[in-house]
Design a protein around this motif. Structure first.
Motif, PDB file in Angstrom:
ATOM      1  N   ASN A  22       0.862  -1.173   0.000  1.00  0.00           N
ATOM      2  CA  ASN A  22       0.000   0.000   0.000  1.00  0.00           C
ATOM      3  C   ASN A  22       0.899   1.222   0.000  1.00  0.00           C
ATOM      4  O   ASN A  22       1.168   1.807   1.034  1.00  0.00           O
ATOM      5  CB  ASN A  22      -0.899  -0.035   1.230  1.00  0.00           C
ATOM      6  CG  ASN A  22      -1.826   1.147   1.282  1.00  0.00           C
ATOM      7  OD1 ASN A  22      -1.981   1.855   0.302  1.00  0.00           O
ATOM      8  ND2 ASN A  22      -2.440   1.377   2.412  1.00  0.00           N
ATOM      9  N   HIS A  23       1.392   1.579  -1.148  1.00  0.00           N
ATOM     10  CA  HIS A  23       2.315   2.701  -1.247  1.00  0.00           C
ATOM     11  C   HIS A  23       1.834   3.616  -2.357  1.00  0.00           C
ATOM     12  O   HIS A  23       1.642   3.183  -3.477  1.00  0.00           O
ATOM     13  CB  HIS A  23       3.726   2.189  -1.550  1.00  0.00           C
ATOM     14  CG  HIS A  23       4.761   3.234  -1.330  1.00  0.00           C
ATOM     15  ND1 HIS A  23       5.315   3.484  -0.101  1.00  0.00           N
ATOM     16  CD2 HIS A  23       5.331   4.105  -2.175  1.00  0.00           C
ATOM     17  CE1 HIS A  23       6.191   4.463  -0.212  1.00  0.00           C
ATOM     18  NE2 HIS A  23       6.213   4.850  -1.454  1.00  0.00           N
ATOM     19  N   GLY A  24       1.632   4.864  -2.022  1.00  0.00           N
ATOM     20  CA  GLY A  24       1.171   5.807  -3.020  1.00  0.00           C
ATOM     21  C   GLY A  24      -0.337   5.944  -3.048  1.00  0.00           C
ATOM     22  O   GLY A  24      -0.875   6.794  -3.735  1.00  0.00           O
ATOM     23  N   ASN A  27      -5.619   7.300   0.151  1.00  0.00           N
ATOM     24  CA  ASN A  27      -6.925   7.177   0.795  1.00  0.00           C
ATOM     25  C   ASN A  27      -6.672   6.659   2.207  1.00  0.00           C
ATOM     26  O   ASN A  27      -7.253   5.692   2.652  1.00  0.00           O
ATOM     27  CB  ASN A  27      -7.827   6.207   0.023  1.00  0.00           C
ATOM     28  CG  ASN A  27      -8.166   6.756  -1.334  1.00  0.00           C
ATOM     29  OD1 ASN A  27      -8.402   7.948  -1.480  1.00  0.00           O
ATOM     30  ND2 ASN A  27      -8.184   5.895  -2.329  1.00  0.00           N
ATOM     31  N   ASP A  28      -5.747   7.317   2.891  1.00  0.00           N
ATOM     32  CA  ASP A  28      -5.279   6.864   4.189  1.00  0.00           C
ATOM     33  C   ASP A  28      -6.172   7.399   5.307  1.00  0.00           C
ATOM     34  O   ASP A  28      -6.767   8.464   5.173  1.00  0.00           O
ATOM     35  CB  ASP A  28      -3.845   7.340   4.409  1.00  0.00           C
ATOM     36  CG  ASP A  28      -2.892   6.773   3.371  1.00  0.00           C
ATOM     37  OD1 ASP A  28      -3.114   5.638   2.935  1.00  0.00           O
ATOM     38  OD2 ASP A  28      -1.941   7.469   3.007  1.00  0.00           O
ATOM     39  N   PRO A  29      -6.218   6.701   6.431  1.00  0.00           N
ATOM     40  CA  PRO A  29      -7.049   7.162   7.551  1.00  0.00           C
ATOM     41  C   PRO A  29      -6.426   8.384   8.231  1.00  0.00           C
ATOM     42  O   PRO A  29      -5.205   8.483   8.366  1.00  0.00           O
ATOM     43  CB  PRO A  29      -7.057   5.963   8.497  1.00  0.00           C
ATOM     44  CG  PRO A  29      -5.810   5.223   8.182  1.00  0.00           C
ATOM     45  CD  PRO A  29      -5.569   5.426   6.710  1.00  0.00           C
ATOM     46  N   TYR A  30      -7.291   9.308   8.648  1.00  0.00           N
ATOM     47  CA  TYR A  30      -6.827  10.476   9.390  1.00  0.00           C
ATOM     48  C   TYR A  30      -6.588  10.050  10.829  1.00  0.00           C
ATOM     49  O   TYR A  30      -7.389   9.333  11.420  1.00  0.00           O
ATOM     50  CB  TYR A  30      -7.866  11.601   9.341  1.00  0.00           C
ATOM     51  CG  TYR A  30      -7.354  12.878   9.939  1.00  0.00           C
ATOM     52  CD1 TYR A  30      -6.571  13.740   9.191  1.00  0.00           C
ATOM     53  CD2 TYR A  30      -7.631  13.215  11.259  1.00  0.00           C
ATOM     54  CE1 TYR A  30      -6.071  14.913   9.738  1.00  0.00           C
ATOM     55  CE2 TYR A  30      -7.138  14.381  11.815  1.00  0.00           C
ATOM     56  CZ  TYR A  30      -6.368  15.227  11.043  1.00  0.00           C
ATOM     57  OH  TYR A  30      -5.871  16.385  11.588  1.00  0.00           O
ATOM     58  N   TYR A  83       4.268   6.383   7.109  1.00  0.00           N
ATOM     59  CA  TYR A  83       4.586   7.800   7.243  1.00  0.00           C
ATOM     60  C   TYR A  83       3.303   8.610   7.267  1.00  0.00           C
ATOM     61  O   TYR A  83       2.240   8.149   6.850  1.00  0.00           O
ATOM     62  CB  TYR A  83       5.499   8.284   6.110  1.00  0.00           C
ATOM     63  CG  TYR A  83       4.883   8.224   4.730  1.00  0.00           C
ATOM     64  CD1 TYR A  83       4.209   9.322   4.206  1.00  0.00           C
ATOM     65  CD2 TYR A  83       4.995   7.081   3.951  1.00  0.00           C
ATOM     66  CE1 TYR A  83       3.646   9.265   2.939  1.00  0.00           C
ATOM     67  CE2 TYR A  83       4.443   7.019   2.689  1.00  0.00           C
ATOM     68  CZ  TYR A  83       3.765   8.118   2.184  1.00  0.00           C
ATOM     69  OH  TYR A  83       3.214   8.068   0.942  1.00  0.00           O
ATOM     70  N   TYR A  84       3.415   9.825   7.799  1.00  0.00           N
ATOM     71  CA  TYR A  84       2.299  10.767   7.820  1.00  0.00           C
ATOM     72  C   TYR A  84       2.424  11.740   6.661  1.00  0.00           C
ATOM     73  O   TYR A  84       3.531  12.100   6.265  1.00  0.00           O
ATOM     74  CB  TYR A  84       2.308  11.576   9.114  1.00  0.00           C
ATOM     75  CG  TYR A  84       1.721  10.849  10.290  1.00  0.00           C
ATOM     76  CD1 TYR A  84       0.366  10.952  10.577  1.00  0.00           C
ATOM     77  CD2 TYR A  84       2.508  10.069  11.115  1.00  0.00           C
ATOM     78  CE1 TYR A  84      -0.177  10.294  11.662  1.00  0.00           C
ATOM     79  CE2 TYR A  84       1.970   9.406  12.204  1.00  0.00           C
ATOM     80  CZ  TYR A  84       0.629   9.530  12.477  1.00  0.00           C
ATOM     81  OH  TYR A  84       0.091   8.875  13.546  1.00  0.00           O
ATOM     82  N   TYR A 114      -2.709  12.294   7.878  1.00  0.00           N
ATOM     83  CA  TYR A 114      -3.105  11.043   7.249  1.00  0.00           C
ATOM     84  C   TYR A 114      -1.952  10.052   7.400  1.00  0.00           C
ATOM     85  O   TYR A 114      -0.833  10.345   7.018  1.00  0.00           O
ATOM     86  CB  TYR A 114      -3.442  11.263   5.780  1.00  0.00           C
ATOM     87  CG  TYR A 114      -4.677  12.113   5.624  1.00  0.00           C
ATOM     88  CD1 TYR A 114      -5.935  11.537   5.733  1.00  0.00           C
ATOM     89  CD2 TYR A 114      -4.587  13.482   5.404  1.00  0.00           C
ATOM     90  CE1 TYR A 114      -7.071  12.321   5.613  1.00  0.00           C
ATOM     91  CE2 TYR A 114      -5.717  14.263   5.287  1.00  0.00           C
ATOM     92  CZ  TYR A 114      -6.955  13.679   5.393  1.00  0.00           C
ATOM     93  OH  TYR A 114      -8.078  14.442   5.286  1.00  0.00           O
ATOM     94  N   LEU A 115      -2.249   8.916   8.005  1.00  0.00           N
ATOM     95  CA  LEU A 115      -1.225   7.902   8.249  1.00  0.00           C
ATOM     96  C   LEU A 115      -1.234   6.886   7.125  1.00  0.00           C
ATOM     97  O   LEU A 115      -2.190   6.130   6.957  1.00  0.00           O
ATOM     98  CB  LEU A 115      -1.458   7.203   9.587  1.00  0.00           C
ATOM     99  CG  LEU A 115      -0.464   6.099   9.930  1.00  0.00           C
ATOM    100  CD1 LEU A 115       0.961   6.627   9.953  1.00  0.00           C
ATOM    101  CD2 LEU A 115      -0.812   5.460  11.266  1.00  0.00           C
ATOM    102  N   HIS A 116      -0.158   6.919   6.362  1.00  0.00           N
ATOM    103  CA  HIS A 116       0.010   5.944   5.287  1.00  0.00           C
ATOM    104  C   HIS A 116       0.686   4.733   5.907  1.00  0.00           C
ATOM    105  O   HIS A 116       1.830   4.828   6.355  1.00  0.00           O
ATOM    106  CB  HIS A 116       0.877   6.537   4.182  1.00  0.00           C
ATOM    107  CG  HIS A 116       1.047   5.634   3.024  1.00  0.00           C
ATOM    108  ND1 HIS A 116       0.089   5.482   2.071  1.00  0.00           N
ATOM    109  CD2 HIS A 116       2.056   4.813   2.694  1.00  0.00           C
ATOM    110  CE1 HIS A 116       0.515   4.603   1.175  1.00  0.00           C
ATOM    111  NE2 HIS A 116       1.705   4.178   1.543  1.00  0.00           N
TER     112      HIS A 116
END
Length: 125
Positions: A22-24, A27-30, A83-84, A114-116
């Motif tokens: 899941n890179h790039g 649609n990451d969770p806040y 990363y954020y 957003y935490l990726h």
């Protein structure tokens, strides 16, 4: 011919493997990661200057960025590492001010971004 076929298969496997991360996908969770109070030294600024949003918000943005292990703000992040991104402060409230110069503000604020996750995702077949 077998060597060439092996290279093609290896390249194809690498491409599939890369898709499992899941890179790039942003649609990451806040995630709120800080809720607290800190002091801000105003230096030679007046109290009204220091307490303005134009001065205070960049200071708190930098503090929020410094509170996370890794962000994408300062360059590349290792592939697959969490990363954020879009880190910022919110709910800023000046609790108190002491002075005279240099004034010191006690400010409560929250930090979020957003935490990726950067985790290996299960392949979707």
């Amino acid at each position: 011919m077998k060597y060439l076929l092996g290279l093609v298969l290896l390249a194809g496997m690498s491409a599939v493997d890369a898709d499992e991360f899941n890179h790039g996908n942003h649609n990451d969770p806040y995630n709120q990661f800080f809720n607290g109070t800190e002091s801000v030294n105003c230096g030679s600024m007046s109290l009204s200057q220091c307490s303005s949003g134009a001065v205070l918000e960049p200071i708190l943005d930098a503090r929020c960025t410094n509170k996370v292990v890794s962000t994408d703000n300062g360059g590349a992040v290792a592939y697959g590492d969490p990363y954020y991104h879009n880190v910022s402060e919110f709910n800023v409230v000046i609790q108190s001010a002491s002075g005279p110069t240099p004034y010191v503000l006690t400010v409560s604020f929250k930090c979020g971004g957003y935490l990726h996750p950067g985790i290996r995702m299960a392949p979707s077949f």
